[in-house]
Motif scaffolding. Structure first.
Motif, PDB file in Angstrom:
ATOM      1  N   MET A 289     -24.206  -3.483 -23.604  1.00 44.97           N
ATOM      2  CA  MET A 289     -25.558  -4.229 -23.287  1.00 44.97           C
ATOM      3  C   MET A 289     -25.528  -4.686 -21.989  1.00 44.97           C
ATOM      4  O   MET A 289     -24.658  -5.219 -21.408  1.00 44.97           O
ATOM      5  CB  MET A 289     -25.820  -5.383 -24.136  1.00 44.97           C
TER       6      MET A 289
ATOM      7  N   VAL B 136     -28.931  -9.172 -17.718  1.00 49.40           N
ATOM      8  CA  VAL B 136     -30.259  -9.615 -17.662  1.00 49.40           C
ATOM      9  C   VAL B 136     -30.426 -10.570 -16.750  1.00 49.40           C
ATOM     10  O   VAL B 136     -29.894 -11.514 -16.758  1.00 49.40           O
ATOM     11  CB  VAL B 136     -30.846  -9.926 -19.118  1.00 49.40           C
TER      12      VAL B 136
ATOM     13  N   PRO C  84     -30.981  -1.555 -16.687  1.00 48.63           N
ATOM     14  CA  PRO C  84     -30.193  -1.562 -17.797  1.00 48.63           C
ATOM     15  C   PRO C  84     -29.632  -0.307 -18.072  1.00 48.63           C
ATOM     16  O   PRO C  84     -28.648   0.156 -18.830  1.00 48.63           O
ATOM     17  CB  PRO C  84     -31.064  -1.853 -18.888  1.00 48.63           C
TER      18      PRO C  84
ATOM     19  N   SER D 141     -26.276 -11.398 -22.110  1.00 47.24           N
ATOM     20  CA  SER D 141     -26.920 -10.786 -23.113  1.00 47.24           C
ATOM     21  C   SER D 141     -28.364 -11.134 -23.198  1.00 47.24           C
ATOM     22  O   SER D 141     -28.844 -11.869 -22.803  1.00 47.24           O
ATOM     23  CB  SER D 141     -26.064 -11.120 -24.427  1.00 47.24           C
ATOM     24  N   GLU D 142     -29.182 -10.034 -24.109  1.00 47.02           N
ATOM     25  CA  GLU D 142     -30.431 -10.330 -24.458  1.00 47.02           C
ATOM     26  C   GLU D 142     -30.439 -11.713 -25.232  1.00 47.02           C
ATOM     27  O   GLU D 142     -31.588 -12.300 -24.979  1.00 47.02           O
ATOM     28  CB  GLU D 142     -31.047  -9.202 -25.119  1.00 47.02           C
TER      29      GLU D 142
ATOM     30  N   PRO E 261     -35.420 -11.801 -25.406  1.00 45.40           N
ATOM     31  CA  PRO E 261     -36.013 -10.648 -25.654  1.00 45.40           C
ATOM     32  C   PRO E 261     -36.946 -10.455 -24.377  1.00 45.40           C
ATOM     33  O   PRO E 261     -37.056  -9.086 -23.874  1.00 45.40           O
ATOM     34  CB  PRO E 261     -36.394 -10.360 -26.818  1.00 45.40           C
TER      35      PRO E 261
ATOM     36  N   TRP F 165     -37.223 -11.484 -21.153  1.00 49.74           N
ATOM     37  CA  TRP F 165     -36.741 -10.999 -19.670  1.00 49.74           C
ATOM     38  C   TRP F 165     -35.919  -9.796 -20.184  1.00 49.74           C
ATOM     39  O   TRP F 165     -35.871  -9.225 -19.063  1.00 49.74           O
ATOM     40  CB  TRP F 165     -35.926 -12.314 -19.344  1.00 49.74           C
ATOM     41  N   THR F 166     -35.366  -9.416 -21.092  1.00 50.77           N
ATOM     42  CA  THR F 166     -34.807  -8.237 -21.207  1.00 50.77           C
ATOM     43  C   THR F 166     -35.669  -6.941 -20.934  1.00 50.77           C
ATOM     44  O   THR F 166     -35.456  -6.035 -20.229  1.00 50.77           O
ATOM     45  CB  THR F 166     -33.948  -7.796 -22.615  1.00 50.77           C
TER      46      THR F 166
ATOM     47  N   ASN G 222     -36.975  -6.747 -17.281  1.00 45.46           N
ATOM     48  CA  ASN G 222     -35.715  -6.105 -16.575  1.00 45.46           C
ATOM     49  C   ASN G 222     -36.015  -4.558 -16.752  1.00 45.46           C
ATOM     50  O   ASN G 222     -35.900  -3.908 -15.714  1.00 45.46           O
ATOM     51  CB  ASN G 222     -34.492  -6.706 -16.892  1.00 45.46           C
ATOM     52  N   LYS G 223     -36.134  -4.248 -18.042  1.00 46.31           N
ATOM     53  CA  LYS G 223     -36.347  -2.776 -18.432  1.00 46.31           C
ATOM     54  C   LYS G 223     -37.406  -2.155 -17.792  1.00 46.31           C
ATOM     55  O   LYS G 223     -37.406  -1.031 -17.327  1.00 46.31           O
ATOM     56  CB  LYS G 223     -36.067  -2.625 -19.824  1.00 46.31           C
TER      57      LYS G 223
END
Length: 105
Positions: free
Chosen positions: A1, A4, A41, A62-63, A68, A70-71, A74-75
């Motif tokens: 993973m 982030v 990512p 980590s996510e 989730p 902010w994950t 970023n993605k």
């Protein structure tokens, strides 16, 4: 993973983390009208070199730690920010610009 970048970076963008990244997977841009950095990512090798460079502790391993939302940010933004010009780092001891943010977290 992948690592982030979270909410604390929004409006701050210290960017010492960018030069610490061995695979150059961190990109600057604007999110909600404020300076922000993201970690791609797809390219992040999960080495952790960026995390200790952030003076406001805005990088998460980590996510679960970042959340989730902010994950997803970023993605979603990494492909859009990838072609942006490099950003000049701010001094690590420069006081945060946003109320409620502080050095060291």
């Amino acid at each position: 993973m992948a690592y982030v970048v979270g909410e604390k970076c929004l409006g701050e963008q210290y960017a010492q983390c960018v030069s610490a990244c061995p695979v150059e997977c961190m990109y600057p841009g604007e999110h909600n009208g404020e300076k922000f950095l993201v970690i791609d990512p797809e390219l992040c090798i999960n080495c952790g070199a960026c995390q200790p460079q952030c003076p406001i502790l805005a990088i998460f391993d980590s996510e679960d730690s970042a959340g989730p939302q902010w994950t997803a940010v970023n993605k979603d933004l990494a492909p859009k920010f990838k072609a942006n010009a490099k950003v000049e780092p701010r001094a690590a001891n420069d006081p945060p610009k946003k109320p409620g943010h502080k050095l060291g977290g």
